[in-house]
Design an enzyme around this catalytic site. Structure first.
Site, short mmCIF file in Angstrom:
data_model
loop_
_atom_site.label_atom_id
_atom_site.label_comp_id
_atom_site.label_asym_id
_atom_site.label_seq_id
_atom_site.Cartn_x
_atom_site.Cartn_y
_atom_site.Cartn_z
N GLU A 1 -5.89 2.20 -0.55
CA GLU A 1 -6.88 1.35 0.11
C GLU A 1 -7.72 0.60 -0.92
O GLU A 1 -8.95 0.72 -0.97
CB GLU A 1 -7.76 2.18 1.04
CG GLU A 1 -7.00 2.74 2.24
CD GLU A 1 -6.58 1.69 3.27
OE1 GLU A 1 -7.25 0.64 3.33
OE2 GLU A 1 -5.59 1.93 3.98
N HIS B 1 1.20 -9.48 4.01
CA HIS B 1 0.06 -8.57 4.15
C HIS B 1 -0.64 -8.50 2.78
O HIS B 1 -0.48 -7.54 2.04
CB HIS B 1 0.56 -7.19 4.60
CG HIS B 1 -0.50 -6.29 5.16
ND1 HIS B 1 -0.46 -5.76 6.43
CD2 HIS B 1 -1.65 -5.81 4.62
CE1 HIS B 1 -1.52 -4.99 6.64
NE2 HIS B 1 -2.26 -5.01 5.55
N ASN C 1 -1.70 -11.32 7.73
CA ASN C 1 -2.63 -10.26 8.10
C ASN C 1 -4.06 -10.62 7.66
O ASN C 1 -4.29 -10.91 6.49
CB ASN C 1 -2.21 -8.94 7.42
CG ASN C 1 -3.11 -7.78 7.80
OD1 ASN C 1 -3.12 -7.33 8.95
ND2 ASN C 1 -3.90 -7.30 6.85
N GLU C 2 -4.98 -10.59 8.61
CA GLU C 2 -6.42 -10.72 8.33
C GLU C 2 -6.82 -11.83 7.37
O GLU C 2 -7.45 -11.58 6.34
CB GLU C 2 -6.96 -9.39 7.78
CG GLU C 2 -6.91 -8.25 8.77
CD GLU C 2 -7.50 -6.95 8.20
OE1 GLU C 2 -7.84 -6.90 7.01
OE2 GLU C 2 -7.64 -5.99 8.97
N TYR D 1 -11.60 -1.54 13.98
CA TYR D 1 -12.11 -0.27 13.44
C TYR D 1 -13.49 0.09 13.98
O TYR D 1 -13.76 1.19 14.39
CB TYR D 1 -12.14 -0.31 11.91
CG TYR D 1 -10.75 -0.36 11.33
CD1 TYR D 1 -10.02 0.81 11.18
CD2 TYR D 1 -10.15 -1.57 10.97
CE1 TYR D 1 -8.73 0.80 10.67
CE2 TYR D 1 -8.86 -1.60 10.47
CZ TYR D 1 -8.16 -0.42 10.33
OH TYR D 1 -6.88 -0.45 9.85
N TRP E 1 -3.52 2.87 12.27
CA TRP E 1 -3.55 2.73 10.83
C TRP E 1 -4.06 4.04 10.28
O TRP E 1 -5.18 4.42 10.62
CB TRP E 1 -4.47 1.58 10.39
CG TRP E 1 -4.37 1.37 8.91
CD1 TRP E 1 -5.15 1.94 7.94
CD2 TRP E 1 -3.41 0.57 8.23
NE1 TRP E 1 -4.73 1.54 6.70
CE2 TRP E 1 -3.66 0.70 6.84
CE3 TRP E 1 -2.34 -0.24 8.64
CZ2 TRP E 1 -2.89 0.05 5.86
CZ3 TRP E 1 -1.59 -0.90 7.67
CH2 TRP E 1 -1.87 -0.74 6.31
N GLN F 1 0.78 -1.23 0.00
CA GLN F 1 0.00 0.00 0.00
C GLN F 1 0.82 1.29 0.00
O GLN F 1 0.25 2.37 -0.10
CB GLN F 1 -0.98 -0.02 1.18
CG GLN F 1 -2.04 -1.10 1.03
CD GLN F 1 -2.84 -1.34 2.29
OE1 GLN F 1 -2.40 -2.09 3.16
NE2 GLN F 1 -3.98 -0.69 2.42
N ASN G 1 -6.79 -6.09 14.42
CA ASN G 1 -7.10 -4.84 13.73
C ASN G 1 -8.54 -4.49 14.09
O ASN G 1 -9.45 -5.28 13.86
CB ASN G 1 -6.97 -5.01 12.22
CG ASN G 1 -5.54 -5.34 11.81
OD1 ASN G 1 -4.61 -5.16 12.60
ND2 ASN G 1 -5.37 -5.83 10.60
N ARG H 1 4.93 -0.46 12.25
CA ARG H 1 4.46 -1.73 11.68
C ARG H 1 4.57 -1.64 10.17
O ARG H 1 3.95 -0.77 9.55
CB ARG H 1 3.02 -2.01 12.10
CG ARG H 1 2.50 -3.31 11.48
CD ARG H 1 1.12 -3.70 12.01
NE ARG H 1 0.69 -4.93 11.37
CZ ARG H 1 -0.41 -5.06 10.62
NH1 ARG H 1 -1.22 -4.03 10.43
NH2 ARG H 1 -0.72 -6.21 10.06
N GLU I 1 -3.84 -2.53 14.23
CA GLU I 1 -4.43 -1.46 13.43
C GLU I 1 -5.61 -0.87 14.18
O GLU I 1 -6.43 -1.61 14.73
CB GLU I 1 -4.97 -1.97 12.06
CG GLU I 1 -3.89 -2.37 11.09
CD GLU I 1 -4.43 -2.91 9.76
OE1 GLU I 1 -5.59 -2.60 9.39
OE2 GLU I 1 -3.68 -3.64 9.09
#
Ligand SMILES: *[C@@H]1O[C@H](CO)[C@@H](O)[C@H](O)[C@H]1NC(C)=O
Ligand SMILES: *[C@@H]1O[C@H](CO)[C@@H](O)[C@H](O)[C@H]1NC(C)=O
Ligand SMILES: *[C@@H]1O[C@H](CO)[C@@H](O)[C@H](O)[C@H]1NC(C)=O
Ligand SMILES: *[C@@H]1O[C@H](CO)[C@@H](O)[C@H](O)[C@H]1NC(C)=O
Ligand SMILES: *[C@@H]1O[C@H](CO)[C@@H](O)[C@H](O)[C@H]1NC(C)=O
Length: 508
Positions: free
Chosen positions: A469, A163, A208-209, A346, A462, A59, A344, A117, A418
């Protein structure tokens, strides 16, 4: 005695913090900036706590075909479908972190964080994904330089191994995460990383995720050109296979690290998952059950295996033989395969019992018989809608997730890898005052959880810089350090960055 009195002091400080936070968030940005004596909330965060911000290679780096890098699955997705991605044309260059990493480390230093990170691009090190295909020395050098630069500036690297962006060649030749052979390729890649960087990198996360990849890309076929017919038949299984292989990759990396590297390098290794809290849509028992079920389907999907060695029972019951089995041997090496859990966080949702799949969103699982909704039966929301970031802000959800992990998964070490909110809906992305309230209240929740015995070891905003994104491109301005595409990618700290810096000044 000492414990008692220091916890009393913590409580007092926390109370002061809450008051000052509440006062601060309701004042204007200028007042916030002028306030010189920001509270001392952090005096009771653990002394070796990592306070940071994050990005991922995919990213921010750019240099997609520079320095010997091979294409990743994401290069391919964006190239084939550029029109679907805002800023698709910026994909190959991003914010040019690859070229400007030295300058970027200075921006991170100015932010006052003690940890960064970052992730490593598998296809930059191994252009076709395999050791046999050749190691790209320029790629190896890049991360050596970046890691050394961070350390020289007092910033601890917190490194994600994968990631989202694995090599396209592996995907094309084998089916990628649909094929269990990914575990061996991944393990070779990890060994290269531990050997090359493990003398300096002491915090690794494997993946990641994975659930987000499973649900978005496979179950909902988002950015997937070859989807399984999930929407109409319900009997899809690719998402489960993909996540299963992610878990096996993770466990293989941890086993390798513990057997061959831990003794000499002494670091820690964990994984990162998406997290949210689910609250029942109504007091009806079917919604109460849905809330519990969605927790298991979303977080338990990963955490039950890596802590206990197998999937939650409810998943076995509802997914049946589409859910892969772990062999006895695999169970043994998957169970206990993490030194810490990275989450993470949000936002959170209400969970509503639902069998009609047309009502589900990208992060819902068709088999969970539940959907996540913004409004409950009484029309209430969780927290408030931040109109500048477009998300429901619910810091208590973070607290609840932390408590849930503590209770259900043997009180492990946790990193909040995150946490943050976009600022896509403001005219001046440098004036992201809405984000101050978001960060302050989530740091407060983190602190409250720590005071309640949750072993949180670090917190990463994050994002450090504006990040690509995916479909939203650079339109959402996630960075504490804003990148101005109109002015030669100039980096500038936002108002929230300045707030975070002052906060950290008192903490670290
Ligand atoms: C899985 O990967 C191996 C190579 O590692 C390959 O030989 C095999 O054909 C792949 N299986 C499928 C179904 O693509
Ligand atoms: C897993 O094991 C169960 C019980 O042995 C079996 O019924 C099921 O079909 C297996 N699932 C898969 C995907 O192989
Ligand atoms: C599911 O919901 C959609 C949209 O609300 C509706 O058109 C459809 O008839 C429903 N299907 C079933 C099986 O209830
Ligand atoms: C963006 O801001 C406008 C004006 O304040 C508001 O009406 C709109 O709802 C916001 N959009 C989102 C997605 O929050
Ligand atoms: C801080 O957290 C505590 C405990 O969860 C909560 O009671 C309090 O309202 C929070 N304060 C703020 C400003 O978010």
């Amino acid at each position: 005695m000492e414990i008692l009195s220091s916890s009393r002091i913590c409580k007092i400080i926390l109370t002061i913090l809450s008051v000052v936070l509440l006062y601060n968030v309701s004042t204007k940005a200028q007042d916030l900036q002028r306030r010189s004596h920001f509270p001392k909330p952090g005096s009771s965060f653990p002394s070796d706590f990592l306070f940071g911000a994050g990005t991922s290679a995919l990213q921010v780096e750019g240099a997609a075909s520079e320095g010997g890098r091979g294409p990743s699955v994401w290069d391919d997705r964006v190239n084939r479908n550029k029109g679907a991605f805002i800023d698709g044309d910026k994909f190959p260059t991003m914010i040019q972190h690859y070229r400007r990493y030295k300058e970027d480390v200075q921006h991170l230093k100015n932010l006052g964080i003690n940890s960064y990170r970052m992730s490593i691009s598998w296809s930059r090190l191994l252009p076709d994904g395999t050791i046999k295909g050749g190691i790209n020395q320029e790629g190896v050098d890049f991360y050596n330089l970046l890691i050394d630069e961070l350390l020289a500036n007092g910033i601890t690297p917190f490194v994600t191994i994968l990631h989202f962006d694995y090599p396209l060649a592996i995907h094309k030749n084998t089916g990628g995460f649909l094929n269990s052979s990914i575990v061996n390729y991944y393990k070779d890649y990890c060994e290269l990383l531990f050997k090359t960087y493990g003398d300096r990198v002491k915090h690794w996360t494997t993946v990641n995720e994975p659930q987000v990849v499973g649900l978005f890309t496979y179950m909902h076929a988002y950015d997937n050109d070859d989807p399984e017919p999930c929407q109409t038949t319900k009997l899809c299984k690719q998402a489960y296979i993909v996540v299963h292989n992610y878990i096996l990759c993770h466990a293989a990396a941890v086993k390798l690290y513990r057997e061959k590297f831990y003794e000499t390098q002494g670091g820690e290794i964990g994984l990162v998952l998406g997290s949210q809290s689910f609250e029942p849509y109504s007091s009806k028992s079917e919604d109460v059950a849905a809330a519990k079920r969605l927790m298991d389907f979303f977080m338990g999907w990963i955490l039950d295996p890596v802590v206990y060695g197998d999937y939650p029972k409810i998943m076995r019951d509802l997914v049946g033989n589409r859910l892969p089995n772990f062999t006895e041997e695999e169970k043994n090496f998957v169970a206990g395969s993490t030194d810490f859990i990275g989450i993470n966080y949000y936002t959170s949702h209400f969970a509503k019992h639902e069998t009609n799949k047309t009502n589900m969103i990208l992060s819902d699982n068709y088999d969970a018989l539940g959907i996540s909704v913004d409004f409950n039966a009484e029309g209430k929301t969780l927290g408030y809608l931040d109109k500048y970031g477009g998300n429901f802000v619910y810091p208590k959800g973070l607290y609840d997730v932390l408590q849930h992990i503590k209770k259900k998964y043997q009180n492990p070490n946790i990193y909040i890898t995150e946490n943050g909110i976009a600022s896509f809906n403001i005219t001046n992305p440098l004036k992201d005052t809405h984000r101050i309230k978001y960060l302050a209240t989530h740091l407060n929740s983190t602190k409250a959880a720590i005071d309640n015995g949750v072993r949180v070891r670090g917190y990463f905003v994050w994002a450090a810089f504006d990040t690509f994104e995916f479909r939203a491109g650079f339109s959402q301005n996630w960075g504490l350090i804003h990148v101005d595409f109109k002015h030669d990618l100039m980096r500038q700290p936002t108002t929230a960055a300045k707030w975070y810096k002052r906060f950290l000044n008192h903490v670290i």
